[in-house]
Design a protein around this motif. Structure first.
Motif, PDB file in Angstrom:
ATOM      1  N   SER A  42      22.117  59.836  46.455  1.00  0.00           N
ATOM      2  CA  SER A  42      22.142  60.848  45.384  1.00  0.00           C
ATOM      3  C   SER A  42      23.037  62.034  45.735  1.00  0.00           C
ATOM      4  O   SER A  42      23.347  62.853  44.872  1.00  0.00           O
ATOM      5  CB  SER A  42      20.726  61.336  45.085  1.00  0.00           C
ATOM      6  N   LEU A  43      23.452  62.130  46.983  1.00  0.00           N
ATOM      7  CA  LEU A  43      24.240  63.278  47.430  1.00  0.00           C
ATOM      8  C   LEU A  43      25.723  62.960  47.598  1.00  0.00           C
ATOM      9  O   LEU A  43      26.506  63.853  47.908  1.00  0.00           O
ATOM     10  CB  LEU A  43      23.665  63.800  48.750  1.00  0.00           C
ATOM     11  N   LYS A  44      26.091  61.718  47.395  1.00  0.00           N
ATOM     12  CA  LYS A  44      27.488  61.321  47.561  1.00  0.00           C
ATOM     13  C   LYS A  44      28.197  61.348  46.218  1.00  0.00           C
ATOM     14  O   LYS A  44      27.598  61.100  45.181  1.00  0.00           O
ATOM     15  CB  LYS A  44      27.569  59.950  48.230  1.00  0.00           C
ATOM     16  N   THR A  80      22.586  45.151  66.913  1.00  0.00           N
ATOM     17  CA  THR A  80      21.449  45.359  66.014  1.00  0.00           C
ATOM     18  C   THR A  80      21.762  46.465  65.010  1.00  0.00           C
ATOM     19  O   THR A  80      21.523  46.316  63.806  1.00  0.00           O
ATOM     20  CB  THR A  80      20.187  45.710  66.825  1.00  0.00           C
ATOM     21  N   TYR A  81      22.294  47.569  65.484  1.00  0.00           N
ATOM     22  CA  TYR A  81      22.613  48.689  64.595  1.00  0.00           C
ATOM     23  C   TYR A  81      23.730  48.361  63.628  1.00  0.00           C
ATOM     24  O   TYR A  81      23.687  48.799  62.472  1.00  0.00           O
ATOM     25  CB  TYR A  81      22.913  49.961  65.399  1.00  0.00           C
ATOM     26  N   ARG A  82      24.709  47.611  64.046  1.00  0.00           N
ATOM     27  CA  ARG A  82      25.774  47.238  63.106  1.00  0.00           C
ATOM     28  C   ARG A  82      25.195  46.404  61.949  1.00  0.00           C
ATOM     29  O   ARG A  82      25.551  46.610  60.791  1.00  0.00           O
ATOM     30  CB  ARG A  82      26.907  46.514  63.810  1.00  0.00           C
ATOM     31  N   THR A  83      24.292  45.495  62.274  1.00  0.00           N
ATOM     32  CA  THR A  83      23.630  44.703  61.236  1.00  0.00           C
ATOM     33  C   THR A  83      22.741  45.586  60.366  1.00  0.00           C
ATOM     34  O   THR A  83      22.766  45.490  59.130  1.00  0.00           O
ATOM     35  CB  THR A  83      22.808  43.563  61.879  1.00  0.00           C
ATOM     36  N   LEU A  84      21.973  46.439  60.998  1.00  0.00           N
ATOM     37  CA  LEU A  84      21.086  47.366  60.301  1.00  0.00           C
ATOM     38  C   LEU A  84      21.877  48.270  59.348  1.00  0.00           C
ATOM     39  O   LEU A  84      21.533  48.415  58.178  1.00  0.00           O
ATOM     40  CB  LEU A  84      20.342  48.211  61.338  1.00  0.00           C
ATOM     41  N   ILE A  85      22.938  48.847  59.847  1.00  0.00           N
ATOM     42  CA  ILE A  85      23.753  49.756  59.039  1.00  0.00           C
ATOM     43  C   ILE A  85      24.380  49.018  57.858  1.00  0.00           C
ATOM     44  O   ILE A  85      24.411  49.538  56.741  1.00  0.00           O
ATOM     45  CB  ILE A  85      24.819  50.456  59.915  1.00  0.00           C
ATOM     46  N   ALA A  86      24.868  47.813  58.093  1.00  0.00           N
ATOM     47  CA  ALA A  86      25.464  47.033  56.992  1.00  0.00           C
ATOM     48  C   ALA A  86      24.438  46.807  55.882  1.00  0.00           C
ATOM     49  O   ALA A  86      24.750  46.953  54.692  1.00  0.00           O
ATOM     50  CB  ALA A  86      26.007  45.707  57.513  1.00  0.00           C
ATOM     51  N   ALA A  87      23.201  46.480  56.255  1.00  0.00           N
ATOM     52  CA  ALA A  87      22.154  46.265  55.249  1.00  0.00           C
ATOM     53  C   ALA A  87      21.804  47.571  54.536  1.00  0.00           C
ATOM     54  O   ALA A  87      21.618  47.590  53.315  1.00  0.00           O
ATOM     55  CB  ALA A  87      20.915  45.659  55.908  1.00  0.00           C
ATOM     56  N   PHE A  88      21.726  48.664  55.282  1.00  0.00           N
ATOM     57  CA  PHE A  88      21.431  49.961  54.666  1.00  0.00           C
ATOM     58  C   PHE A  88      22.571  50.421  53.749  1.00  0.00           C
ATOM     59  O   PHE A  88      22.323  51.021  52.707  1.00  0.00           O
ATOM     60  CB  PHE A  88      21.131  51.021  55.713  1.00  0.00           C
ATOM     61  N   ILE A  89      23.805  50.141  54.133  1.00  0.00           N
ATOM     62  CA  ILE A  89      24.935  50.495  53.266  1.00  0.00           C
ATOM     63  C   ILE A  89      24.815  49.747  51.943  1.00  0.00           C
ATOM     64  O   ILE A  89      25.027  50.328  50.873  1.00  0.00           O
ATOM     65  CB  ILE A  89      26.283  50.206  53.964  1.00  0.00           C
ATOM     66  N   GLN A  90      24.466  48.477  52.001  1.00  0.00           N
ATOM     67  CA  GLN A  90      24.304  47.713  50.760  1.00  0.00           C
ATOM     68  C   GLN A  90      23.173  48.284  49.911  1.00  0.00           C
ATOM     69  O   GLN A  90      23.310  48.428  48.694  1.00  0.00           O
ATOM     70  CB  GLN A  90      24.055  46.229  51.058  1.00  0.00           C
ATOM     71  N   ALA A  91      22.069  48.649  50.543  1.00  0.00           N
ATOM     72  CA  ALA A  91      20.948  49.248  49.811  1.00  0.00           C
ATOM     73  C   ALA A  91      21.354  50.592  49.206  1.00  0.00           C
ATOM     74  O   ALA A  91      21.017  50.899  48.053  1.00  0.00           O
ATOM     75  CB  ALA A  91      19.747  49.423  50.730  1.00  0.00           C
ATOM     76  N   GLU A  92      22.097  51.367  49.957  1.00  0.00           N
ATOM     77  CA  GLU A  92      22.551  52.668  49.455  1.00  0.00           C
ATOM     78  C   GLU A  92      23.538  52.489  48.301  1.00  0.00           C
ATOM     79  O   GLU A  92      23.487  53.221  47.307  1.00  0.00           O
ATOM     80  CB  GLU A  92      23.190  53.478  50.579  1.00  0.00           C
TER      81      GLU A  92
END
Length: 106
Positions: A42-44, A80-92
């Motif tokens: 919501s802030l981007k 792990t974080y690269r996978t996590l971040i990729a999933a969070f980017i898609q959710a965002e």
């Protein structure tokens, strides 16, 4: 940040119970992290701002540093974080588009 002591387990069941306990904590923290990620949508100003590659690399550097400090395996943490971040980017991205489409239909 000091590494947490790992309790010596006498059985495989004890090992698994500790892993299950940690998984509950990790998932709870992921839920909290996800809440902040969705707030960021919501802030981007544009959907292009969602991926933020410089921020991703800063997070990776930070978690690798934390991994070294705590005795975790830096390569495992990074992967792990690269996978996590990729999933969070898609959710965002999905949340950004939902918010943006709601505004255009008003």
């Amino acid at each position: 940040m000091a590494p947490r002591a790992v309790v010596k387990c006498g059985t495989l069941d004890e090992v698994r119970a500790n892993i299950d306990r940690l998984d509950r904590q990790i998932v709870s923290l992921l839920a909290e992290r996800g809440g902040y990620v969705l707030q960021a949508a919501s802030l981007k100003e544009s959907v292009g701002d969602v991926s933020a590659p410089q921020r991703v690399e800063a997070v990776i550097r930070n978690v690798r540093r934390i991994a070294v400090e705590t005795g975790a395996l830096p390569d495992v943490v990074e992967e792990t974080y690269r996978t996590l971040i990729a999933a969070f980017i898609q959710a965002e991205r999905t949340e950004y588009q939902r918010l943006h489409s709601d505004k255009s239909s008003e």
